[in-house]
Design a protein around this motif. Sequence first.
Motif, short mmCIF file in Angstrom:
data_model
loop_
_atom_site.label_atom_id
_atom_site.label_comp_id
_atom_site.label_asym_id
_atom_site.label_seq_id
_atom_site.Cartn_x
_atom_site.Cartn_y
_atom_site.Cartn_z
N GLY A 1 7.15 5.73 2.68
CA GLY A 1 7.95 5.79 3.89
C GLY A 1 7.21 6.36 5.08
N GLU A 2 5.88 6.30 5.05
CA GLU A 2 5.08 6.83 6.16
C GLU A 2 4.84 5.80 7.25
OE1 GLU A 2 1.58 8.07 4.16
OE2 GLU A 2 2.61 9.64 2.97
N THR A 3 4.96 4.53 6.89
CA THR A 3 4.82 3.45 7.86
C THR A 3 5.76 2.33 7.46
OG1 THR A 3 3.22 2.03 9.03
CG2 THR A 3 2.96 2.23 6.64
N ARG A 4 5.92 1.36 8.33
CA ARG A 4 6.82 0.25 8.01
C ARG A 4 6.30 -1.04 8.63
NH1 ARG A 4 9.86 -1.53 12.29
NH2 ARG A 4 10.13 -0.14 14.08
N HIS A 5 6.78 -2.14 8.12
CA HIS A 5 6.51 -3.46 8.68
C HIS A 5 7.26 -3.59 10.00
CE1 HIS A 5 6.88 -7.87 9.13
NE2 HIS A 5 5.81 -7.97 8.37
N ALA A 6 6.70 -4.32 10.93
CA ALA A 6 7.34 -4.48 12.25
C ALA A 6 8.74 -5.07 12.13
CB ALA A 6 6.47 -5.36 13.15
N PRO B 1 0.83 -1.21 0.00
CA PRO B 1 0.00 0.00 0.00
C PRO B 1 0.87 1.26 0.00
CG PRO B 1 -0.85 -1.60 1.56
CD PRO B 1 0.48 -2.14 1.09
N GLU B 2 0.31 2.33 -0.50
CA GLU B 2 1.05 3.58 -0.70
C GLU B 2 1.79 4.09 0.53
OE1 GLU B 2 2.30 6.45 -3.56
OE2 GLU B 2 1.15 4.59 -3.78
N PRO B 3 1.22 4.04 1.75
CA PRO B 3 1.95 4.55 2.92
C PRO B 3 3.29 3.86 3.16
CG PRO B 3 -0.37 4.35 3.44
CD PRO B 3 -0.17 3.70 2.11
N PHE B 4 3.38 2.57 2.83
CA PHE B 4 4.67 1.87 2.95
C PHE B 4 5.64 2.41 1.89
CE2 PHE B 4 1.89 -1.31 4.93
CZ PHE B 4 2.64 -1.71 6.01
N PHE B 5 5.15 2.52 0.66
CA PHE B 5 6.00 3.01 -0.44
C PHE B 5 6.53 4.41 -0.14
CE2 PHE B 5 6.22 5.40 -4.50
CZ PHE B 5 7.20 4.67 -5.14
N CYS C 1 7.62 -6.63 -1.70
CA CYS C 1 6.73 -5.97 -0.74
C CYS C 1 7.47 -5.93 0.59
CB CYS C 1 5.37 -6.68 -0.65
SG CYS C 1 5.48 -8.44 -0.25
N ASN C 2 6.84 -6.35 1.67
CA ASN C 2 7.55 -6.42 2.95
C ASN C 2 8.21 -7.78 3.15
OD1 ASN C 2 7.03 -3.79 4.08
ND2 ASN C 2 4.91 -4.41 4.42
N THR C 3 7.44 -8.84 2.86
CA THR C 3 7.95 -10.19 3.10
C THR C 3 7.63 -11.14 1.94
OG1 THR C 3 5.93 -10.93 4.24
CG2 THR C 3 7.65 -9.90 5.60
N GLY C 4 7.47 -10.60 0.74
CA GLY C 4 7.22 -11.45 -0.41
C GLY C 4 5.84 -12.10 -0.44
N HIS C 5 4.87 -11.47 0.20
CA HIS C 5 3.50 -12.00 0.25
C HIS C 5 2.60 -11.25 -0.72
CE1 HIS C 5 -0.08 -13.51 2.73
NE2 HIS C 5 -0.61 -12.62 1.90
N TRP C 6 2.39 -9.95 -0.49
CA TRP C 6 1.61 -9.14 -1.44
C TRP C 6 2.27 -9.13 -2.81
CZ3 TRP C 6 1.56 -4.73 2.68
CH2 TRP C 6 0.53 -4.96 3.60
N ALA C 7 3.60 -9.11 -2.83
CA ALA C 7 4.32 -9.07 -4.11
C ALA C 7 4.04 -10.31 -4.95
CB ALA C 7 5.82 -8.94 -3.86
N ALA C 8 3.70 -11.42 -4.31
CA ALA C 8 3.40 -12.63 -5.06
C ALA C 8 2.21 -12.43 -5.98
CB ALA C 8 3.15 -13.80 -4.10
#
Length: 319
Positions: A203-208, A197-201, A260-267
């Motif tokens: 740099g507004e939020t991050r994966h734990a 999602p855009e907020p990750f891209f 993505c963060n952990t190769g899940h959404w990117a799949a």
Amino acid sequence: MRSLVCSCRSLLVTFLLGFAAFAAAQTQPVRPLLTPDELVPLLRDPGVRVLDIRPAAEYATGHLPGAVNIPYGVFRGPADNPGALPSEQTLTEALRRAGIDQNVHVIVAHAGKDATDFGAAARVYWTLKVGGLTRLSVLDGGTLGWAEDGHDLVTAEPRPEPSNFTVRFDSRRILSTDALAERLQTGSPTRLIDARPEPFFQGETRHAGAARYGTLPGAVSLPHTRFFAADGKRLKPLEELRAIVARENLIGSEPAVAFCNTGHWAATDWFVLSELLGREDVLLYPESVVAWSRRDLPMDHEPSRLQALVREAKRWVAQ
């Protein structure tokens, strides 16, 4: 004697017909995405195996007829790096128990509640493919979609004959952090696709599990949710998927890498580009931003130290 000869001939004919049907099934093209209605006639084929990737407790409450259960966690890495692949031994043991080998058409059934569930199925599909299987499909809409379309769920658990399949990961299809960093450092043409999602891209939020905010250098944003219908459960029609990719100039461009963060959404992005639209030069970066951000590697949209501290404070309050 004549009766015995006739009986033997009958058995031979039956065997040959069965073998011919099996051989024909192996040569039939396998569609990577199936609707529930398209799956119904396939369930009568002994060479088809539905793989339910939900937690065991959910599987036990009701699943597709004949489905075997291997929970999604089996296909993932350790808690501190879930995007990593499991060991070949772990996956080999799981697939053998499920009676899966290279001759079986595996149809991955996820929960079907949202786009993230589909991402799990796409990640399992990718893992099985790089592990040596070729006859693979994903059930669009998953288990929930199957039930919503009026098909029955059962609680009986099959007992498949164990296989002797051995997983061997194809390193050519698995992009490591080192390999991707070398690509970028040498200027090798690569289109990086951020499926988050855009907020990750931004740099507004991050994966734990990520050490830093931001995205990979030069990446473009293509959130996985854009490929789904309004309810977020099933993919849009093929022509709409093609139009989305065309608008992003991802058809006929340089080789692509989805992350993505952990190769899940990117799949999901990988599945749409590679399996549905037929791009052969698309790779999945499985460990994604969680692994990349822990290394001394460049990132775009990375906030200043002060901005990062403010965002960390907000995360702490939210938790």
